[in-house]
Design a protein around this motif. Structure first.
Motif, PDB file in Angstrom:
ATOM      1  N   SER A  24       0.870  -1.174   0.000  1.00 32.09           N
ATOM      2  CA  SER A  24       0.000   0.000   0.000  1.00 32.09           C
ATOM      3  C   SER A  24       0.910   1.228   0.000  1.00 32.09           C
ATOM      4  N   PRO A  25       0.797   2.083  -1.030  1.00 29.72           N
ATOM      5  CA  PRO A  25       1.769   3.172  -1.145  1.00 29.72           C
ATOM      6  C   PRO A  25       1.575   4.246  -0.081  1.00 29.72           C
ATOM      7  N   LEU A  26       2.640   4.928   0.234  1.00 27.67           N
ATOM      8  CA  LEU A  26       2.526   6.097   1.106  1.00 27.67           C
ATOM      9  C   LEU A  26       2.073   7.281   0.248  1.00 27.67           C
ATOM     10  N   ILE A  27       1.396   8.223   0.889  1.00 26.76           N
ATOM     11  CA  ILE A  27       0.967   9.427   0.171  1.00 26.76           C
ATOM     12  C   ILE A  27       1.970  10.528   0.488  1.00 26.76           C
ATOM     13  N   PRO A  28       2.631  11.064  -0.530  1.00 30.71           N
ATOM     14  CA  PRO A  28       3.555  12.154  -0.231  1.00 30.71           C
ATOM     15  C   PRO A  28       2.777  13.433   0.108  1.00 30.71           C
ATOM     16  N   PHE A  29       3.186  14.129   1.129  1.00 32.66           N
ATOM     17  CA  PHE A  29       2.534  15.410   1.457  1.00 32.66           C
ATOM     18  C   PHE A  29       3.503  16.253   2.265  1.00 32.66           C
ATOM     19  N   VAL A  30       3.384  17.559   2.151  1.00 31.29           N
ATOM     20  CA  VAL A  30       4.268  18.433   2.921  1.00 31.29           C
ATOM     21  C   VAL A  30       3.548  19.052   4.109  1.00 31.29           C
ATOM     22  N   ASP A  31       2.254  19.312   3.907  1.00 29.57           N
ATOM     23  CA  ASP A  31       1.494  19.874   5.020  1.00 29.57           C
ATOM     24  C   ASP A  31       0.070  19.314   4.968  1.00 29.57           C
ATOM     25  N   TRP A  32      -0.740  19.682   5.935  1.00 33.42           N
ATOM     26  CA  TRP A  32      -2.088  19.090   6.018  1.00 33.42           C
ATOM     27  C   TRP A  32      -2.961  19.520   4.846  1.00 33.42           C
ATOM     28  N   ALA A  33      -2.703  20.707   4.335  1.00 32.95           N
ATOM     29  CA  ALA A  33      -3.492  21.171   3.189  1.00 32.95           C
ATOM     30  C   ALA A  33      -3.235  20.267   1.991  1.00 32.95           C
ATOM     31  N   ALA A  34      -1.984  19.889   1.822  1.00 31.72           N
ATOM     32  CA  ALA A  34      -1.639  19.002   0.711  1.00 31.72           C
ATOM     33  C   ALA A  34      -2.311  17.646   0.886  1.00 31.72           C
ATOM     34  N   LEU A  35      -2.326  17.168   2.121  1.00 37.01           N
ATOM     35  CA  LEU A  35      -2.956  15.876   2.367  1.00 37.01           C
ATOM     36  C   LEU A  35      -4.463  15.971   2.137  1.00 37.01           C
ATOM     37  N   ALA A  36      -5.039  17.117   2.532  1.00 37.58           N
ATOM     38  CA  ALA A  36      -6.478  17.305   2.345  1.00 37.58           C
ATOM     39  C   ALA A  36      -6.830  17.238   0.863  1.00 37.58           C
ATOM     40  N   SER A  37      -5.998  17.817   0.031  1.00 34.15           N
ATOM     41  CA  SER A  37      -6.353  17.768  -1.393  1.00 34.15           C
ATOM     42  C   SER A  37      -6.104  16.371  -1.960  1.00 34.15           C
ATOM     43  N   ALA A  38      -5.123  15.666  -1.424  1.00 30.68           N
ATOM     44  CA  ALA A  38      -4.914  14.282  -1.856  1.00 30.68           C
ATOM     45  C   ALA A  38      -6.131  13.430  -1.483  1.00 30.68           C
ATOM     46  N   ARG A  39      -6.637  13.695  -0.288  1.00 26.48           N
ATOM     47  CA  ARG A  39      -7.777  12.918   0.189  1.00 26.48           C
ATOM     48  C   ARG A  39      -9.015  13.229  -0.649  1.00 26.48           C
ATOM     49  N   ALA A  40      -9.115  14.491  -1.060  1.00 25.75           N
ATOM     50  CA  ALA A  40     -10.259  14.893  -1.874  1.00 25.75           C
ATOM     51  C   ALA A  40     -10.161  14.319  -3.284  1.00 25.75           C
ATOM     52  N   GLU A  41      -8.933  14.197  -3.793  1.00 25.30           N
ATOM     53  CA  GLU A  41      -8.731  13.702  -5.162  1.00 25.30           C
ATOM     54  C   GLU A  41      -7.696  12.590  -5.168  1.00 25.30           C
ATOM     55  N   PRO A  42      -8.030  11.418  -4.641  1.00 23.84           N
ATOM     56  CA  PRO A  42      -7.015  10.349  -4.554  1.00 23.84           C
ATOM     57  C   PRO A  42      -6.444   9.984  -5.922  1.00 23.84           C
ATOM     58  N   ALA A  43      -7.261  10.124  -6.976  1.00 19.13           N
ATOM     59  CA  ALA A  43      -6.805   9.696  -8.298  1.00 19.13           C
ATOM     60  C   ALA A  43      -5.567  10.454  -8.737  1.00 19.13           C
ATOM     61  N   SER A  44      -5.536  11.750  -8.441  1.00 21.61           N
ATOM     62  CA  SER A  44      -4.391  12.533  -8.879  1.00 21.61           C
ATOM     63  C   SER A  44      -3.289  12.567  -7.832  1.00 21.61           C
ATOM     64  N   ALA A  45      -3.464  11.833  -6.743  1.00 23.54           N
ATOM     65  CA  ALA A  45      -2.443  11.830  -5.686  1.00 23.54           C
ATOM     66  C   ALA A  45      -1.812  10.463  -5.530  1.00 23.54           C
ATOM     67  N   GLY A  46      -1.835   9.673  -6.581  1.00 20.33           N
ATOM     68  CA  GLY A  46      -1.122   8.406  -6.524  1.00 20.33           C
ATOM     69  C   GLY A  46      -2.007   7.185  -6.551  1.00 20.33           C
ATOM     70  N   ALA A  47      -3.285   7.327  -6.160  1.00 17.25           N
ATOM     71  CA  ALA A  47      -4.146   6.145  -6.140  1.00 17.25           C
ATOM     72  C   ALA A  47      -4.609   5.773  -7.549  1.00 17.25           C
ATOM     73  N   VAL A  48      -4.494   6.741  -8.460  1.00 14.35           N
ATOM     74  CA  VAL A  48      -4.754   6.538  -9.884  1.00 14.35           C
ATOM     75  C   VAL A  48      -6.052   5.781 -10.133  1.00 14.35           C
ATOM     76  N   THR A  49      -5.945   4.624 -10.769  1.00 18.36           N
ATOM     77  CA  THR A  49      -7.157   3.911 -11.170  1.00 18.36           C
ATOM     78  C   THR A  49      -7.855   3.220 -10.004  1.00 18.36           C
ATOM     79  N   ASP A  50      -7.155   3.166  -8.876  1.00 15.60           N
ATOM     80  CA  ASP A  50      -7.778   2.526  -7.721  1.00 15.60           C
ATOM     81  C   ASP A  50      -8.513   3.532  -6.831  1.00 15.60           C
ATOM     82  N   ALA A  51      -8.583   4.763  -7.288  1.00 22.65           N
ATOM     83  CA  ALA A  51      -9.080   5.832  -6.424  1.00 22.65           C
ATOM     84  C   ALA A  51     -10.473   5.562  -5.873  1.00 22.65           C
ATOM     85  N   GLU A  52     -11.303   4.841  -6.644  1.00 20.73           N
ATOM     86  CA  GLU A  52     -12.672   4.590  -6.180  1.00 20.73           C
ATOM     87  C   GLU A  52     -12.711   3.716  -4.930  1.00 20.73           C
ATOM     88  N   ALA A  53     -11.659   2.977  -4.710  1.00 19.44           N
ATOM     89  CA  ALA A  53     -11.645   2.087  -3.545  1.00 19.44           C
ATOM     90  C   ALA A  53     -10.991   2.747  -2.340  1.00 19.44           C
TER      91      ALA A  53
END
Ligand SMILES: [Zn+2]
Ligand SMILES: [Zn+2]
Lengths: 564, 374
Positions: free
Chosen positions: A359-388
């Motif tokens: 299970s990959p780690l999510i790169p982030f520098v601050d909580w805002a970055a993580l928040a946007s990753a969480r909002a858009e997993p597809a563009s933050a590394g989860a790619v095609t698995d984002a729906e899961a």
């Protein structure tokens, strides 16, 4: 079992962890085997009784009491077992009373009793016990004992008996059985340490605390790793060598249930993989063409009773690894997460099987970055698995792997559920703790009616609010009742008179049973919109749109017991 | 005379026209007979008050000596003529000085129970059943779920907790009149000799009990000691003080509450009680039923509390019964009664305030949408 009942009664009211511990330790100190062992089993959830359903209990009490008196009592108390425990007729008292059963007797008799023989057995016990004893017995056999004691806390109380650390008890726990005579003997210094006879034991999982936006201020991003929270079932995969040299592989659910039989494909893959020796913590998922499937797909596999070759082909099971608990023989759990993570990456790299990945780690520098990753997993590394992706996990880099839900180490940050503004239409008194408050709320949204806009009920919620909010809601209900139907109050719900509730929910499905044609999953009151007039509440069209999106395959996240 | 001519309901409460007096009136009247000193039964401002010496004493402590125009002492068991009726005060076992009142007119005898209990209480005279034609009973705990355990077992629970948590102050919420002193006496009966601390609000009433020769042992005031020093002590305080800032100054206090309401878990949890003690100064369900049978009454009127179940039980047992739906009672010794029990009394015309279901049950009658499908 009156003494055990008294302990449960006391624990149910006691909020302090240390006081709970002391109460339990004292109980274990003064109670003999096997009674205390069965008590420990009950406290750790290791006992399960079949056959005692609320229907049976209701039947027993209606055979013995007046219907009206029972109805008035039940309405007042709000809890079936408690009502029955309190109003059970006391025939003989004092010396004429039959002796109260011990917990050991209850457990042994229940496991040896066939269903038709249960009613007279239960009635006899209820005759012999006092109010608290009856309450405890009924809660136990209906599996509804909620006293705020985790299995871990009960084990800690046992550990305290001999001045041991709770993890020492955890280490030997798996493989022990009620009434744990050898365990108590060891803890009290009267016997040897029980041997964990299983070479591939279950290791109690580490769990996370839910996180809200406002919690972030107290957390430093540099001290945490983040990873996806996958929408599957949390499992532990273990493989070790037996004394005869043969390999044994097991799959456990997060409650320690062995689920190997349901996933022979996965277990075989572990057996075949010469590099897999140890224990991993991960998420069981169905992958097709390398893509994680939604939980609905996994559920289709879980729902099948027979594991057929076709099922194995259509729903290939897979583990996405989060953590490495044991590498070969060595226990990695005391190591910090960062170190375990490194070992995990090496471990997975060595594997030949494609059934296990990282299970990959999510790169982030601050909580805002993580928040946007969480909002858009597809563009933050989860790619095609984002729906899961169900959300994010935050793990302190220095956190050891501690069984249970330790404070301050791991957090889960789920994705936002759906929400609508709905209008309160009916209220009903709650049960249990809330039986004197109007705490069950039916709410509706606007739709086109024959005579103009009308409200149609779309769901019912009975949690999500604080005790303070409950009081305010209760008062609102009492002051705005326009009609009463038995226990139900109709609340004013007109365009300019009434109350808007923001209702959050986790899913939506079509339902012929409901007037609106829709049913919400896990609705809860997320906010009370004292400021908003009912005319501004949402319309059914919004729910229809959400449903259409869900049906198009997006973001339906049903929940199963095994998920965290 | 028919019973209804001897006692009627007025806005002030039960009224006896031939004797020209009220019983436990809730507003000022010319002549009042008072069953006991709880503030919902004994109010200040009446013209003349007839009550036991202890009840008059308690009213004096609470309201000052000028609480009524004039007072007259009723001695237990001694009839007093009031016009054509005779009244007699008989012990009710509720609190110090509490009485039932027998009202006789010709051959008809009515007993007004006031509040009463049958359980042992070292601080007051025990209840004496009186045979009568009409028994007017309270029904504070008039549901079959209310069966008070032996008080000794509840006291043992408290003392066990004190032994297991010797560094924590045990704050016991109790009504300042009656319950507080009874608890202390019950604790003393077990041989507990350490000082027992009381909140300032119970000081004068407790002093009054002691002056009436009720043995309570070493009683001290919390304020004389300082709260921080009271680890391990038993402290009796008014129920409201448990949630006060007052309670927070004690070392890690355990919140106990002694009340019949503690029988129901939801009630105890609502109040944040950690150690509920089911100790009540009211008759429990079994005792209400037993007492009704013992009086031999052909007719039962239920004044206040959970009337419905008790009236239903009477009817099942062939006894005429009706609820009086009296307002204004239960304020002192039942303050924590939930809204369902205290907020829906029907007023004096005895029409039910709760509308009976007339139509189809709307939405909420359906299965809960919120629950996961099986
Ligand atoms: Zn009273
Ligand atoms: Zn009263």
């Amino acid at each position: 079992m009156n003494r055990f009942a008294a302990l449960l009664d006391r624990l149910a009211y006691e909020p302090r962890r240390n006081a709970k511990l002391r109460l339990m330790t004292e109980f274990f100190r003064v109670t003999a085997d096997p009674e205390r062992g069965y008590a420990l089993a009950a406290l750790t959830g290791a006992l399960s009784f079949a056959g005692a359903k609320p229907g049976l209990i209701r039947r027993l009490i209606t055979e013995r009491t007046d219907r009206v008196l029972f109805a008035l009592s039940y309405d007042y108390v709000g809890d079936l077992s408690e009502t029955v425990a309190l109003m059970w007729p006391q025939g003989r008292t004092g010396h004429n009373r039959p002796p109260a059963p011990t917990l050991a007797e209850v457990v042994e008799a229940l496991s040896a009793t066939l269903k038709p023989d249960l009613p007279p057995l239960l009635a006899g016990w209820l005759d012999a016990l006092d109010e608290t004893g009856r309450w405890a017995l009924l809660k136990l056999i209906t599996g509804a004992l909620r006293i705020g004691v985790s299995a871990r806390l009960a084990k800690a109380a046992v550990a305290d008996l001999g001045g041991l650390a709770v993890n020492e008890v955890e280490e030997v726990w798996h493989g022990l059985e009620p009434p744990y005579v050898a365990l108590f003997a060891w803890v009290e210094g009267r016997g040897p340490r029980p041997q964990a006879s299983d070479p591939a034991p279950f290791r109690p999982p580490m769990l996370a605390h839910p996180l809200d936006e406002e919690d972030f201020a107290a957390l430093a991003p540099s001290e945490f790793a983040a990873e996806w929270k996958w929408d599957g079932i949390r499992v532990q995969a273990v493989k070790a060598r037996r004394t005869d040299g043969r390999a044994v592989a097991r799959l456990y659910s997060r409650t320690g249930e062995e689920i190997s039989a349901a996933f022979p494909d996965l277990v075989q893959a572990l057996i075949d993989d010469e590099a897999f020796w140890g224990a991993i913590d991960g998420e069981l998922l169905v992958l097709r063409d390398g893509r994680v499937q939604s939980f609905n797909v996994l559920q289709q596999r879980l729902n099948r009773k027979a594991v057929t070759p076709k099922l194995l082909v259509d729903f290939p099971a897979h583990i996405r690894a989060y953590d490495l608990l044991a590498d070969g023989e060595s226990d990695l759990r005391p190591l910090p997460f960062a170190e375990r993570r490194q070992r995990l990456e090496e471990f997975v790299r060595r594997l030949a099987s494609h059934r296990v990945d990282l299970s990959p780690l999510i790169p982030f520098v601050d909580w805002a970055a993580l928040a946007s990753a969480r909002a858009e997993p597809a563009s933050a590394g989860a790619v095609t698995d984002a729906e899961a992706v169900e959300g994010c996990m935050l793990k302190r880099l220095d956190s050891p792997y501690v069984p249970g839900r330790p404070k301050g180490l791991w957090f889960k940050w789920k994705r936002d559920p759906f929400a609508v503004d709905a209008v309160l239409m009916y209220a009903q008194r709650g049960h249990g703790k809330r039986s004197s408050f109007y705490s069950d709320y039916t709410f509706g949204v606007w739709r086109d009616g024959e005579g103009g806009d009308e409200l149609v009920p779309v769901g019912k919620a009975y949690f999500g609010f604080t005790d303070e909010e409950l009081k305010a809601l209760d008062l609102f209900v009492r002051n705005h009742t326009v009609n009463r139907f038995g226990p139900v109050r109709e609340i004013a719900h007109e365009p300019d008179r009434g109350l808007v509730l923001e209702v959050a929910f986790e899913g939506l499905q079509r339902s012929a049973r409901h007037k609106s044609g829709l049913a919400m999953r896990f609705p809860r009151i997320s906010r009370i919109r004292w400021d908003k007039p009912p005319r501004d509440a949402d319309r059914i069209d919004l729910l229809e749109t959400m449903l259409a999106r869900i049906e198009a395959g997006r973001a339906a996240r049903p929940r199963a017991a095994e998920r965290e | 005379m028919r019973p209804a001519d001897i006692l009627t309901l007025t806005p002030a409460g039960l009224f006896c026209p031939p004797g020209d007096f009220h019983v436990d009136p809730v507003r000022p009247v010319a002549r009042a007979l008072i069953t006991h000193g709880h503030s919902d039964h004994a109010r200040a401002g009446h013209g003349a008050v007839l009550a036991t010496a202890e009840t008059l004493g308690i009213m004096g402590v609470r309201y000052g000596e000028a609480f009524a125009g004039s007072t007259q002492i009723a001695t237990y068991g001694e009839p007093i003529a009031l016009g054509p009726v005779r009244v007699t005060f008989v012990p009710a076992g509720h609190v110090l000085g509490s009485a039932q009142i027998i009202i006789e007119a010709g051959p008809t005898r009515i007993v007004v129970s006031g509040d009463y209990k049958r359980a042992p209480d070292p601080t007051c005279r025990a209840f004496e059943p009186v045979s009568c034609d009409v028994f007017i009973t309270e029904a504070t705990f008039g549901l079959p779920v209310f069966r008070h355990p032996a008080p000794g077992a509840e006291i043992a629970k408290l003392l066990q907790s004190v032994a297991l948590f010797p560094e924590q102050a045990h704050l016991v919420g109790a009504y300042p009149l009656g319950k507080a002193q009874r608890l202390i006496a019950l604790i003393r009966e077990t041989g507990y000799e350490r000082p027992i601390y009381v909140h300032g609000a119970m000081e004068r009433l407790t002093d009054y009990y002691v002056a009436q020769s009720v043995q309570l042992g070493d009683i001290r005031l919390v304020r004389a000691e300082g709260r921080a020093a009271l680890g391990g002590a038993i402290v009796i305080c008014p129920p409201g003080a448990l949630q006060d800032l007052w309670a927070r100054r004690f070392p890690d206090p355990v919140a106990a509450f002694a009340s019949g309401w503690m029988r129901v878990r939801a009630r105890a949890r609502q109040r944040g009680v950690e150690l509920p003690l089911v100790v009540s100064d009211h008759a429990d369900w079994d005792d209400l039923c037993t007492t009704i049978v013992e009086t031999g009454a052909e007719e039962v009127w239920v004044t206040h509390g959970q009337e419905d179940a008790l009236v239903h039980w009477c009817l099942l047992n062939g006894i005429k019964a009706r609820p009086l739906h009296m307002l204004g009672y239960g304020d002192e010794d039942a303050t924590e009664a939930p809204p369902a029990a205290s907020g829906q009394a029907g007023g004096l015309d005895s029409t039910p305030a709760v509308q009976v279901a007339t139509g189809r049950v709307p939405g909420p009658g359906r299965p809960r949408e919120g629950e996961p499908s099986p």
